[in-house]
Design a protein around this motif. Structure first.
Motif, mmCIF file in Angstrom:
data_model
loop_
_atom_site.group_PDB
_atom_site.id
_atom_site.type_symbol
_atom_site.label_atom_id
_atom_site.label_comp_id
_atom_site.label_asym_id
_atom_site.label_seq_id
_atom_site.Cartn_x
_atom_site.Cartn_y
_atom_site.Cartn_z
ATOM 1 N N GLU A 137 0.865 -1.188 0.000
ATOM 2 C CA GLU A 137 0.000 0.000 0.000
ATOM 3 C C GLU A 137 0.893 1.227 0.000
ATOM 4 O OE1 GLU A 137 -3.180 1.949 3.080
ATOM 5 O OE2 GLU A 137 -3.573 -0.115 2.424
ATOM 6 N N HIS A 138 0.493 2.230 -0.765
ATOM 7 C CA HIS A 138 1.311 3.435 -0.877
ATOM 8 C C HIS A 138 0.414 4.670 -0.780
ATOM 9 C CE1 HIS A 138 4.593 6.040 -2.065
ATOM 10 N NE2 HIS A 138 3.814 6.586 -2.980
ATOM 11 N N GLN A 139 0.887 5.646 0.006
ATOM 12 C CA GLN A 139 0.139 6.887 0.188
ATOM 13 C C GLN A 139 1.106 8.037 0.383
ATOM 14 O OE1 GLN A 139 -2.501 6.832 3.559
ATOM 15 N NE2 GLN A 139 -3.636 8.646 2.920
ATOM 16 N N ASP A 140 0.816 9.150 -0.252
ATOM 17 C CA ASP A 140 1.631 10.352 -0.116
ATOM 18 C C ASP A 140 0.691 11.542 0.083
ATOM 19 O OD1 ASP A 140 3.409 12.391 -0.135
ATOM 20 O OD2 ASP A 140 4.242 11.984 -2.115
ATOM 21 N N PRO A 141 0.484 12.001 1.335
ATOM 22 C CA PRO A 141 -0.468 13.093 1.603
ATOM 23 C C PRO A 141 -0.117 14.387 0.884
ATOM 24 C CG PRO A 141 0.204 11.989 3.638
ATOM 25 C CD PRO A 141 1.113 11.507 2.557
ATOM 26 N N ASP A 142 1.156 14.593 0.544
ATOM 27 C CA ASP A 142 1.568 15.848 -0.085
ATOM 28 C C ASP A 142 1.476 15.808 -1.607
ATOM 29 O OD1 ASP A 142 2.188 16.833 2.444
ATOM 30 O OD2 ASP A 142 4.214 15.989 2.371
ATOM 31 N N ALA A 143 1.196 14.645 -2.172
ATOM 32 C CA ALA A 143 1.142 14.527 -3.630
ATOM 33 C C ALA A 143 -0.146 15.127 -4.169
ATOM 34 C CB ALA A 143 1.251 13.066 -4.044
ATOM 35 N N GLU A 144 -0.037 15.877 -5.244
ATOM 36 C CA GLU A 144 -1.211 16.453 -5.890
ATOM 37 C C GLU A 144 -1.633 15.655 -7.122
ATOM 38 O OE1 GLU A 144 -0.569 20.520 -6.756
ATOM 39 O OE2 GLU A 144 -0.377 21.121 -4.647
ATOM 40 N N ARG A 145 -0.665 15.361 -7.981
ATOM 41 C CA ARG A 145 -0.999 14.600 -9.183
ATOM 42 C C ARG A 145 -0.024 13.460 -9.469
ATOM 43 N NH1 ARG A 145 -3.230 18.577 -13.977
ATOM 44 N NH2 ARG A 145 -4.832 19.642 -12.748
#
Length: 429
Positions: A100-108
């Motif tokens: 699982e991968h998540q990046d709260p700061d990523a926009e696109r």
């Protein structure tokens, strides 16, 4: 789309309110349906306010990885990502990465790393894009497929970065070449005799014609035959340091083949499991290397038991001249290694043989680490017996004239290349 725990708790609350309203409802069904109507309106608002089209994306990253190499990939989305957007992956057999991968700061753009663990051609499997609704009552889980093909090849980075070429030139054309000048078997040139030199170097016939003392200079003979023999049985599928033994062997074999090519020797390839499989006769290394690399990249992972008697006897019959034979294999104990030792010994009577087995650092650690429990004591004793029996097998091979290398995987390539260059410089290979 699937309900979340929050929606289940709200439904349980609506059910509880309905139960409390039963005594005062006096049979009024509309009154009892009021909590559910409110819950339905909340659900409808949540769905309408959270609706969006499935995110579209493009993937970018390397199309080819070496075994045990890590590559970085990016998913570029066409629209801004929802809040708490995350990815869930289902990796194919030859690739590993984050579940699982998540990046709260990523926009696109989301980036992640993938490690190649098995040779072959692989495609990213299904990917699930997950994000919650506005009120958190639902979780949207659309599935997409990433059509990115990845070819996992044997690791030839020591060849590509010039490390092998530098080592060969230093060994055969630098200081070692000067040190071994005149010890080879291939004629190089004539020169004036220097007092104090061995009389065996004097060319008496030419000295008589020229009426002066002439010495012969020789150099290391080129054009030897180097045979890479790979055991591809089920024992070679055991993983050490994140890779099967056969992949460690293939990486070292290709590096050695390139060193032999740079040294002017001919290189051949032989693979076997329950029976002989691939035979590439010795040919000039620069020509043989690309074909050998393609062949080893397509070598399947087998689950058969190796038949050393048939395989090594067949190899012995294929060799028409004295060769350096590098055998990559494995064994469990002295009993299972009996036939292998016998056949390797027969091969060593006519050829120079290097036998290579990979040492497992975890097994060595079990022997040396302190013991604090009965289970650890049992494991330590079993590991010590295994190490002792391996040592017995290597001693038997040494007595038969076989050169043995029992090394850890990360040290195999430099050790094997150095051994080959040393043998070549000393005119043994």
């Amino acid at each position: 789309m699937r309900p979340t725990t929050r929606l289940l708790w709200l439904s349980l609350g609506a059910l509880l309110v309905t139960g409390l309203m039963l005594p005062v409802s006096t049979g009024n069904g509309t009154f009892l349906a009021l909590p559910w109507a409110v819950l339905g309106l909340v659900i409808l608002f949540d769905l309408l306010s959270s609706f969006r089209l499935r995110p579209q994306f493009e993937i970018s990253g390397p199309l080819q990885l070496f075994c045990n190499e890590t590559g970085r990939y990016e998913l570029a989305f066409r629209r801004s990502l929802p809040t708490d957007f995350r990815l869930r992956f289902d990796w194919p057999e030859g690739l590993t990465g984050p579940r699982e991968h998540q990046d709260p700061d990523a926009e696109r753009v989301l980036s992640f790393e993938v490690r190649a663990t098995s040779r072959g051609s692989w495609t990213f499997s299904d990917i699930w894009m997950c994000w919650p609704s506005r009120l958190g009552l639902f979780e949207f889980v659309p599935k997409a497929r990433m059509p990115q093909p990845i070819a996992v090849m044997p690791d030839i980075r020591p060849v590509l970065n010039g490390e092998i070429d530098l080592q060969v030139r230093t060994s055969l054309m630098g200081q070692k070449n000067t040190f071994n000048e005149g010890e080879g078997s291939e004629f190089h040139q004539l020169r004036d005799y220097v007092p104090g030199e061995s009389l065996r170097r004097i060319d008496w016939k030419r000295s008589a014609r020229q009426r002066r003392m002439l010495s012969k200079e020789t150099r290391a003979e080129r054009n030897h035959s180097v045979i890479i023999a790979l055991d591809n049985g089920y024992l070679m599928r055991e993983e050490i340091l994140g890779l099967p033994k056969i992949d460690h062997a293939i990486n070292a074999a290709l590096a050695t083949a390139w060193a032999a090519a740079a040294g002017g020797d001919q290189v051949g390839l032989y693979t076997y499991d329950s029976r002989p499989r691939v035979w590439l006769p010795p040919s000039p290394g620069r020509q043989a290397f690309p074909k050998m690399r393609r062949t080893l990249a397509d070598l399947a992972y087998e689950s058969r038991e190796s038949n050393h008697t048939l395989a090594l006897a067949t190899l012995k019959g294929q060799l028409k001249r004295r060769s350096l034979v590098i055998v990559f294999s494995d064994f469990v104990d002295t009993t299972t290694a009996e036939l292998m030792v016998e056949q390797v010994g027969h091969l060593a009577r006519e050829h120079l043989v290097i036998f290579i087995a990979l040492r497992d650092p975890e097994t060595e650690a079990l022997v040396s680490n302190p013991v604090i429990s009965i289970e650890e004591a049992a494991a330590s004793v079993a590991a010590a017996d295994f190490v002792r029996e391996r040592r017995i097998v290597f001693e038997r091979l040494n007595r038969l004239g076989v050169m043995c290398l029992d090394v850890e995987p990360d040290k195999l390539t430099p050790r094997l290349v150095s051994t080959y260059l040393d043998l070549k410089a000393r005119e043994v290979a």
